[in-house]
Enzyme design. Structure first.
Site, PDB file in Angstrom:
ATOM      1  N   ASP A 107       0.825  -1.208   0.000  1.00 17.31           N
ATOM      2  CA  ASP A 107       0.000   0.000   0.000  1.00 17.31           C
ATOM      3  C   ASP A 107       0.862   1.261   0.000  1.00 17.31           C
ATOM      4  O   ASP A 107       0.636   2.185  -0.762  1.00 17.31           O
ATOM      5  CB  ASP A 107      -0.984   0.005   1.184  1.00 17.31           C
ATOM      6  CG  ASP A 107      -0.301  -0.229   2.533  1.00 17.31           C
ATOM      7  OD1 ASP A 107       0.932  -0.465   2.563  1.00 17.31           O
ATOM      8  OD2 ASP A 107      -0.994  -0.180   3.558  1.00 17.31           O
ATOM      9  N   ASP A 110       6.984   3.865   3.510  1.00 16.63           N
ATOM     10  CA  ASP A 110       7.156   5.042   4.362  1.00 16.63           C
ATOM     11  C   ASP A 110       8.625   5.074   4.807  1.00 16.63           C
ATOM     12  O   ASP A 110       9.478   5.561   4.076  1.00 16.63           O
ATOM     13  CB  ASP A 110       6.157   4.872   5.513  1.00 16.63           C
ATOM     14  CG  ASP A 110       6.148   5.988   6.518  1.00 16.63           C
ATOM     15  OD1 ASP A 110       6.165   7.150   6.107  1.00 16.63           O
ATOM     16  OD2 ASP A 110       6.094   5.702   7.723  1.00 16.63           O
ATOM     17  N   LYS A 138       6.486   7.586   0.190  1.00 15.05           N
ATOM     18  CA  LYS A 138       6.881   8.830   0.875  1.00 15.05           C
ATOM     19  C   LYS A 138       8.403   8.887   0.928  1.00 15.05           C
ATOM     20  O   LYS A 138       9.013   8.458   1.913  1.00 15.05           O
ATOM     21  CB  LYS A 138       6.382   8.809   2.334  1.00 15.05           C
ATOM     22  CG  LYS A 138       4.905   8.978   2.555  1.00 15.05           C
ATOM     23  CD  LYS A 138       4.672   9.025   4.082  1.00 15.05           C
ATOM     24  CE  LYS A 138       3.250   8.819   4.465  1.00 15.05           C
ATOM     25  NZ  LYS A 138       3.111   8.488   5.900  1.00 15.05           N
ATOM     26  N   ASP A 167      -5.572   2.443   7.137  1.00 12.59           N
ATOM     27  CA  ASP A 167      -6.411   2.713   8.310  1.00 12.59           C
ATOM     28  C   ASP A 167      -5.774   3.687   9.285  1.00 12.59           C
ATOM     29  O   ASP A 167      -4.572   3.987   9.201  1.00 12.59           O
ATOM     30  CB  ASP A 167      -6.667   1.403   9.072  1.00 12.59           C
ATOM     31  CG  ASP A 167      -5.414   0.921   9.812  1.00 12.59           C
ATOM     32  OD1 ASP A 167      -4.311   0.981   9.225  1.00 12.59           O
ATOM     33  OD2 ASP A 167      -5.542   0.524  10.974  1.00 12.59           O
TER      34      ASP A 167
HETATM   35  P1  5GP Z   1       7.274   1.337   6.487  1.00 10.85           P
HETATM   36  O1  5GP Z   1       7.698  -0.017   6.974  1.00 10.85           O
HETATM   37  O2  5GP Z   1       7.691   1.641   5.071  1.00 10.85           O
HETATM   38  O3  5GP Z   1       7.665   2.427   7.452  1.00 10.85           O
HETATM   39  O4  5GP Z   1       5.703   1.380   6.531  1.00 10.85           O
HETATM   40  C1  5GP Z   1       4.970   0.484   5.847  1.00 10.85           C
HETATM   41  C2  5GP Z   1       3.619   0.258   6.482  1.00 10.85           C
HETATM   42  O5  5GP Z   1       3.271   1.258   7.464  1.00 10.85           O
HETATM   43  C3  5GP Z   1       2.583   0.359   5.409  1.00 10.85           C
HETATM   44  O6  5GP Z   1       2.359  -0.885   4.814  1.00 10.85           O
HETATM   45  C4  5GP Z   1       1.371   0.879   6.164  1.00 10.85           C
HETATM   46  O7  5GP Z   1       0.626  -0.203   6.685  1.00 10.85           O
HETATM   47  C5  5GP Z   1       1.936   1.692   7.292  1.00 10.85           C
HETATM   48  N1  5GP Z   1       1.941   3.128   6.958  1.00 10.85           N
HETATM   49  C6  5GP Z   1       2.997   3.877   6.578  1.00 10.85           C
HETATM   50  N2  5GP Z   1       2.633   5.158   6.343  1.00 10.85           N
HETATM   51  C7  5GP Z   1       1.295   5.192   6.559  1.00 10.85           C
HETATM   52  C8  5GP Z   1       0.324   6.254   6.452  1.00 10.85           C
HETATM   53  O8  5GP Z   1       0.586   7.422   6.098  1.00 10.85           O
HETATM   54  N3  5GP Z   1      -0.961   5.900   6.737  1.00 10.85           N
HETATM   55  C9  5GP Z   1      -1.325   4.658   7.132  1.00 10.85           C
HETATM   56  N4  5GP Z   1      -2.624   4.447   7.381  1.00 10.85           N
HETATM   57  N5  5GP Z   1      -0.428   3.634   7.236  1.00 10.85           N
HETATM   58  C10 5GP Z   1       0.859   3.919   6.954  1.00 10.85           C
END
Ligand code: 5GP
Length: 183
Positions: A107, A110, A138, A167
């Site tokens: 999805d 981040d 992002k 969510d």
């Molecule tokens: P990462 O491991 O890249 O930091 O984050 C990945 C996961 O964090 C994504 O699959 C998602 O579930 C959650 N996540 C990251 N940013 C957001 C955001 O802006 N909104 C939401 N609802 N979930 C996020």
């Protein structure tokens, strides 16, 4: 529902960000691009639950023929901040991955923590190749360059987003549009 309206979720205010039409047009483009790239081969689409369920559903329906799909459930988020630790709740068997070209359907990337954990795990399980397709990216928050998605739907600023599968503490996954936290 009026799409210009603000939305209250769990005490936070969200504002409309990416419309349903923009999402469906971009999802169709991504599917066409990836289908072309993998023409003549049979990649395994690995869908990361929970957040990408809606994106994956729309994306996979754009692909022609019967494609292979598996689901993984990973979690690293708590409220609106990443915890930095990834837990695997539903995993994959080595046999499913051995020798396969993998396209990960995510999805949002981040910090990249989730993909930084998953990609080596897929290679350890014998994947021939691994590419990431994320609806949202992002780059400002990225901490792991190996988590950069080859295919990104929308490159967005560092704002918490909600809707279309994403969510806030379990709420808002059903929304057809993507909202962002009001500044
Ligand atoms: P990462 O491991 O890249 O930091 O984050 C990945 C996961 O964090 C994504 O699959 C998602 O579930 C959650 N996540 C990251 N940013 C957001 C955001 O802006 N909104 C939401 N609802 N979930 C996020």
């Amino acid at each position: 529902m009026n799409s210009n309206k603000e939305l209250q979720v769990g005490g936070l205010t969200f504002v409309p960000f990416i419309t349903e039409d923009m999402i469906s047009a971009r999802v169709a483009e991504l599917a066409a691009e990836i289908e072309k790239e993998y023409e003549g081969s049979n990649p395994l689409y690995v869908v990361i639950l929970n957040g990408s369920f809606m994106f994956a559903s729309d994306f996979l329906r754009q692909l022609s023929g019967a494609v292979d799909t598996q689901f993984v459930r990973l979690a690293s988020y708590n409220n609106t901040e990443s915890t930095g630790k990834v837990r695997q709740i539903i995993g994959l068997a080595d046999t499913e991955i051995e020798g396969r070209e993998i396209v990960v359907i995510e999805d949002i990337v981040d910090t990249g923590t989730t993909m930084h954990y998953l990609v080596p795990d897929l290679f350890n399980k014998g994947a021939e190749s691994v590419e990431l397709c994320s609806l949202l990216f992002k780059p400002d928050k990225l901490q792991f360059t190996d988590a950069t998605p080859k295919y990104a739907g929308f490159v967005i600023p560092n704002k918490f987003v909600l809707g279309y599968g994403l969510d806030y503490n379990g709420a808002g996954r059903n929304l057809k549009e993507i909202y962002k936290l009001k500044s």
